[in-house]
Design a protein around this motif. Sequence first.
Motif, PDB file in Angstrom:
ATOM      1  N   GLY A 109       0.792  -1.062   0.089  1.00 26.42           N
ATOM      2  CA  GLY A 109       0.009   0.132   0.099  1.00 26.42           C
ATOM      3  C   GLY A 109       0.759   1.207   0.016  1.00 26.42           C
ATOM      4  O   GLY A 109       2.234   1.118  -0.267  1.00 26.42           O
ATOM      5  N   GLU A 110       0.002   2.245   0.280  1.00 27.52           N
ATOM      6  CA  GLU A 110       0.991   3.800   0.282  1.00 27.52           C
ATOM      7  C   GLU A 110       1.567   4.163   1.567  1.00 27.52           C
ATOM      8  O   GLU A 110       2.759   4.266   1.488  1.00 27.52           O
ATOM      9  N   ALA A 111       0.930   4.313   2.420  1.00 27.51           N
ATOM     10  CA  ALA A 111       1.394   4.628   3.913  1.00 27.51           C
ATOM     11  C   ALA A 111       0.515   4.559   4.833  1.00 27.51           C
ATOM     12  O   ALA A 111      -0.722   4.354   4.679  1.00 27.51           O
ATOM     13  N   PRO A 112       0.651   4.527   6.210  1.00 29.30           N
ATOM     14  CA  PRO A 112      -0.302   4.379   7.336  1.00 29.30           C
ATOM     15  C   PRO A 112      -1.133   5.606   7.249  1.00 29.30           C
ATOM     16  O   PRO A 112      -0.635   6.587   7.104  1.00 29.30           O
ATOM     17  N   GLY A 113      -2.329   5.419   7.495  1.00 25.52           N
ATOM     18  CA  GLY A 113      -3.250   6.346   7.931  1.00 25.52           C
ATOM     19  C   GLY A 113      -3.210   6.660   9.580  1.00 25.52           C
ATOM     20  O   GLY A 113      -2.570   6.048  10.291  1.00 25.52           O
ATOM     21  N   PHE A 123      -3.112  -1.181   7.297  1.00 25.96           N
ATOM     22  CA  PHE A 123      -4.458  -1.484   6.747  1.00 25.96           C
ATOM     23  C   PHE A 123      -5.539  -2.174   7.742  1.00 25.96           C
ATOM     24  O   PHE A 123      -5.872  -3.299   7.938  1.00 25.96           O
ATOM     25  N   ASN A 149       3.607  -1.325   3.600  1.00 24.25           N
ATOM     26  CA  ASN A 149       3.330   0.065   2.920  1.00 24.25           C
ATOM     27  C   ASN A 149       4.720   0.334   2.165  1.00 24.25           C
ATOM     28  O   ASN A 149       5.768   0.121   2.605  1.00 24.25           O
TER      29      ASN A 149
HETATM   30  N1  URA Z   1      -3.855   2.862   3.188  1.00 23.83           N
HETATM   31  C1  URA Z   1      -2.576   2.511   2.911  1.00 23.83           C
HETATM   32  O1  URA Z   1      -1.902   2.728   1.896  1.00 23.83           O
HETATM   33  N2  URA Z   1      -2.058   1.871   3.855  1.00 23.83           N
HETATM   34  C2  URA Z   1      -2.390   1.480   5.183  1.00 23.83           C
HETATM   35  O2  URA Z   1      -1.685   0.944   5.802  1.00 23.83           O
HETATM   36  C3  URA Z   1      -3.576   2.135   5.323  1.00 23.83           C
HETATM   37  C4  URA Z   1      -4.292   2.935   4.530  1.00 23.83           C
END
Ligand code: URA
Length: 252
Positions: A109-113, A123, A149
């Motif tokens: 994924g991209e990055a923690p929210g 996630f 991520n």
């Molecule tokens: N979106 C992401 O890309 N990664 C996460 O961990 C949570 C949301």
Amino acid sequence: MPKIRRQPPRATQPAATPAPTAVQAFQGSEVTISRTPRPAPPVGTLPVADVGSQPLEGPVLKTRGERVAALEVIQAEVKPCIQCKELATTRTQTVFGVGNPLAQLCFVGEAPGADEDERGEPFVGRAGQLLTKIIEACQLKREDVFILNVLKCRPPGNRPPLPDEVANCRPFLDRQLAVIRPQYICCLGTTAAQTLLQTDRTIGQLRGKFHDYRGIPVMCTYHPAYLLRNPGAKRDVWEDMKKLMAKLGVNL
Ligand code: URA
């Protein structure tokens, strides 16, 4: 003649509604969240390189124990990382990744929210719950795969990662993938796809086909957060998942 007593009509039992299948649970979760669209990630900043030609770094670690130990070494470097000054001062904690170190499939994924920053696991928020449904619709469990991520820290306000942040964090991602050596990688959304494949092509152009990351086939698809805003795109994600799972020997 004996009278035939008419039985009062029986109250018909309402037919039990069958529990939704995992696929229905994913496709039918039509939650639309309206949100101000985020600014597009900066384009033209990623170097285009033939990443497919570079081998994965380091030795092949065969056992779970060896991989856990190698991942712990990387995690110990991620935890105190202060390369990105803003992220290091605004994060609650780093979010390393979670799952089976022997996984055949990694989701990037991209990055923690905000939820991930709070819990230290990728996630786990709304997008994460949808990812879990996608995984289950693929007849897998979250514990079967590895989820990580591009960035290990939450960008404030969930802004897209900056090119410098991606460049700083990228070696951690490469090293994690070199330990796990999954048979397949699934990139969720633009940042993951563009970072891993080092391309400026859009997710719309990249999705639905296999690409190559250091010898590992990569499927790109839309990010679950995008699906929350655009449930119609779930159909495309499902097509992408079917192609990916067919390679893993699962016909959906
Ligand atoms: N979106 C992401 O890309 N990664 C996460 O961990 C949570 C949301």
